[in-house]
Design a protein around this motif. Sequence first.
Motif, PDB file in Angstrom:
ATOM      1  N   ALA A 133      11.850 -33.630  43.721  1.00 10.66           N
ATOM      2  CA  ALA A 133      10.936 -32.455  43.306  1.00 10.66           C
ATOM      3  C   ALA A 133       9.613 -33.128  43.340  1.00 10.66           C
ATOM      4  O   ALA A 133       9.219 -34.342  42.926  1.00 10.66           O
ATOM      5  CB  ALA A 133      11.156 -32.013  41.754  1.00 10.66           C
ATOM      6  N   ASP A 149       7.971 -19.542  39.246  1.00  8.70           N
ATOM      7  CA  ASP A 149       7.052 -20.394  38.718  1.00  8.70           C
ATOM      8  C   ASP A 149       6.233 -21.055  40.147  1.00  8.70           C
ATOM      9  O   ASP A 149       5.291 -21.788  39.836  1.00  8.70           O
ATOM     10  CB  ASP A 149       7.715 -21.751  37.973  1.00  8.70           C
ATOM     11  N   THR A 194       7.513 -22.629  42.748  1.00  8.77           N
ATOM     12  CA  THR A 194       8.334 -23.536  43.290  1.00  8.77           C
ATOM     13  C   THR A 194       8.815 -23.138  44.454  1.00  8.77           C
ATOM     14  O   THR A 194       9.518 -22.176  44.628  1.00  8.77           O
ATOM     15  CB  THR A 194       9.421 -24.086  42.582  1.00  8.77           C
ATOM     16  N   HIS A 197       6.445 -27.861  44.112  1.00  8.75           N
ATOM     17  CA  HIS A 197       5.892 -27.098  42.938  1.00  8.75           C
ATOM     18  C   HIS A 197       4.462 -27.294  42.962  1.00  8.75           C
ATOM     19  O   HIS A 197       3.787 -28.736  43.013  1.00  8.75           O
ATOM     20  CB  HIS A 197       6.456 -27.869  41.671  1.00  8.75           C
TER      21      HIS A 197
END
Length: 119
Positions: free
Chosen positions: A7, A36, A38, A52
Amino acid sequence: MRLNHLALAVRDIERSRRFYEKYFGFGAGPASEYPDGTVIIRDADRFDLALHPDPDPRKMPDFSHFGFACSDGAAVNQRLDLLAADGVPIVERYDEPRFSSFKCLDPDGYVIEVYWEPA
């Protein structure tokens, strides 16, 4: 058990997505998008890269990096030539008989190593 995803906080999802798809083989199959913001893209081995949105990705220690293994030294050199020709910053280079490697920066400054060494 194996490591299956990474991530990264990135300033611009689409810019980072294009970078990893063009140079590192992500984009195999549809991306997954989450509320969100991502976006998860995958490579042919089903390794997930989660991007993200973050307006200020944090500075990592100098040692921090992640790497992509190549099948041989020639593949390392081909990838280096492609990235360098496109103006991607190359920050380190090693070319020895039993180890070939370079490090470059992604659009947010993450250090990526591309390397080969015999098994």
